[in-house]
Design a protein around this motif. Structure first.
Motif, short mmCIF file in Angstrom:
data_model
loop_
_atom_site.label_atom_id
_atom_site.label_comp_id
_atom_site.label_asym_id
_atom_site.label_seq_id
_atom_site.Cartn_x
_atom_site.Cartn_y
_atom_site.Cartn_z
N GLY A 15 0.46 6.83 11.08
CA GLY A 15 1.73 7.43 11.50
C GLY A 15 2.93 6.68 10.94
N LEU A 16 2.86 5.35 10.92
CA LEU A 16 3.95 4.57 10.34
C LEU A 16 4.10 4.85 8.86
CD1 LEU A 16 6.10 2.35 10.59
CD2 LEU A 16 4.29 0.66 10.19
N GLY A 17 2.97 4.97 8.16
CA GLY A 17 3.04 5.29 6.73
C GLY A 17 3.64 6.66 6.47
N LEU A 113 -1.24 3.91 -1.94
CA LEU A 113 -1.87 5.04 -1.26
C LEU A 113 -3.21 5.40 -1.88
CD1 LEU A 113 1.19 7.41 -0.64
CD2 LEU A 113 -0.06 6.05 1.04
N ILE A 114 -3.29 5.34 -3.20
CA ILE A 114 -4.56 5.66 -3.86
C ILE A 114 -5.64 4.65 -3.47
CG2 ILE A 114 -5.71 5.76 -6.10
CD1 ILE A 114 -3.14 6.93 -7.24
N MET A 115 -5.29 3.39 -3.45
CA MET A 115 -6.27 2.37 -3.06
C MET A 115 -6.62 2.48 -1.58
SD MET A 115 -6.95 0.85 -5.86
CE MET A 115 -7.84 -0.60 -5.32
N LEU A 147 -2.91 -3.23 0.02
CA LEU A 147 -2.05 -4.36 -0.32
C LEU A 147 -2.22 -4.76 -1.78
CD1 LEU A 147 -0.06 -6.45 0.85
CD2 LEU A 147 -2.02 -7.93 1.33
N GLY A 148 -3.48 -4.77 -2.25
CA GLY A 148 -3.70 -5.08 -3.67
C GLY A 148 -3.13 -4.01 -4.58
N GLY A 149 -3.29 -2.73 -4.19
CA GLY A 149 -2.72 -1.66 -5.00
C GLY A 149 -1.21 -1.67 -5.03
N PHE A 150 -0.59 -2.13 -3.95
CA PHE A 150 0.88 -2.20 -3.91
C PHE A 150 1.41 -3.25 -4.89
CE2 PHE A 150 4.93 -3.65 -2.13
CZ PHE A 150 5.60 -2.45 -2.01
#
Length: 314
Positions: A15-17, A113-115, A147-150
């Motif tokens: 929901g936060l996302g 988002l993809i990760m 986090l890694g994808g970001f």
């Protein structure tokens, strides 16, 4: 621990996302300070942050995906201007790649988002493979992957920017030789700079040509514009060239010989860097060959060792 804790936590994070995504997608109403900051940034961009055909932020996407990412980047650009997010650590890298802050933020969000969506797929594949994995694993795995994808686009940005700088550095060496040749032909320094930047349509030469043309439009000196461009893209060679051209304009120094010597020094430095890179690649190939040889020897010796050990056990 309550069995409802992990579903509640996962629902809250989702929901936060979604809330942050909707807030970024909605067109914010910029204030007066934001409008003034964007006008000031646009004025600076017309001097040094020139664009070329190599703005490839979303070039590999389809038309639909490119339009969606462009719209998201525009929204994030306004949000970044309102919040004062300047991304100073990546500013030079973004400038040399002709990418905006909004495009970088859109890429980071899309990668995260993809990760994040890849975590349930991995969990489902493990369950189908017969591994009993608890429901808390995909949440923790999804957060780590997100986090890694970001932060993954940051590494890609740095790598691409370093490659562009090396290419730009080679162009500066050739540009100096062309300027010296034009000076030898009897042209003045501003005319020699503009003529040297008009011999090619390479993206780096186009960047220099646009910078010199904008300097003429805005009434600034060419060497000042080149120095600002070097500072913006993180290229020390252009900054030092600006100082040398300033001395030539003020004191009438022997600029032709100085430019030729500077170009020679840059080529020698580039040659030494190329030799160092080739040496590193040769060492890497040597290590790989040694590992292959050791693996082959172990493969040959394994049956004999197993037979010897079985005989001793009997």
């Amino acid at each position: 621990m309550s069995p409802l804790l992990w579903p509640m936590l996962a629902g809250g994070l989702v929901g936060l996302g979604l809330y942050l995504f909707v807030r970024a997608w909605m067109r914010p109403r910029p204030g007066v300070a934001t409008v003034v900051a964007r006008i000031d940034a646009g004025s600076r961009s017309m001097q040094t942050h020139t664009l070329s055909e190599f703005d490839t932020s979303f070039a590999e996407m389809s038309a639909r995906g490119r339009s969606v990412m462009t719209a998201l980047a525009d929204r994030l650009e306004v949000v970044a201007a309102r919040r004062g997010w300047e991304m100073r650590r990546h500013r030079a890298d973004l400038t040399i790649l002709n990418r905006s802050v909004g495009a970088m933020l859109a890429t980071k969000i899309a990668s995260g988002l993809i990760m994040l969506l890849a975590a349930p797929l991995v969990w489902g594949a493990l369950r189908l493979g017969g591994l009993e994995v608890g429901p808390s694993v995909p949440l923790a795995l999804g957060l780590l992957l997100a986090l890694g994808g970001f932060f993954l686009p940051d590494l890609s940005l740095r790598s691409e920017a370093d490659k562009r700088r090396r290419e730009f550095r080679r162009t500066v060496g050739i540009f100096l030789d062309l300027v010296a040749m034009n000076l030898a032909g009897g042209r003045g320094l501003p005319e020699a700079l503009l003529a040297a930047s008009s011999v090619s349509d390479h993206w780096s030469v186009v960047r220099i040509r646009q910078t010199l043309a904008n300097a003429r439009l805005f009434g600034t000196t060419p060497w000042e514009a080149l120095g600002r461009l070097g500072k913006d893209i993180g290229l020390e060679e252009l900054e030092s060239l600006s100082g040398a051209l300033l001395l030539a304009a003020d004191d009438g120094a022997k600029i032709r010989a100085s430019l030729t010597a500077r170009a020679t020094t840059m080529r020698r430095k580039e040659l030494s860097e190329a030799e160092g890179d080739e040496g590193e690649r040769s060492q890497s190939m040597l290590v790989a060959q040694m590992l292959l040889v050791v693996s082959f020897l172990v493969y040959l010796a394994y049956p004999a060792l197993m037979a010897l050990m079985s005989e001793q056990a009997m």
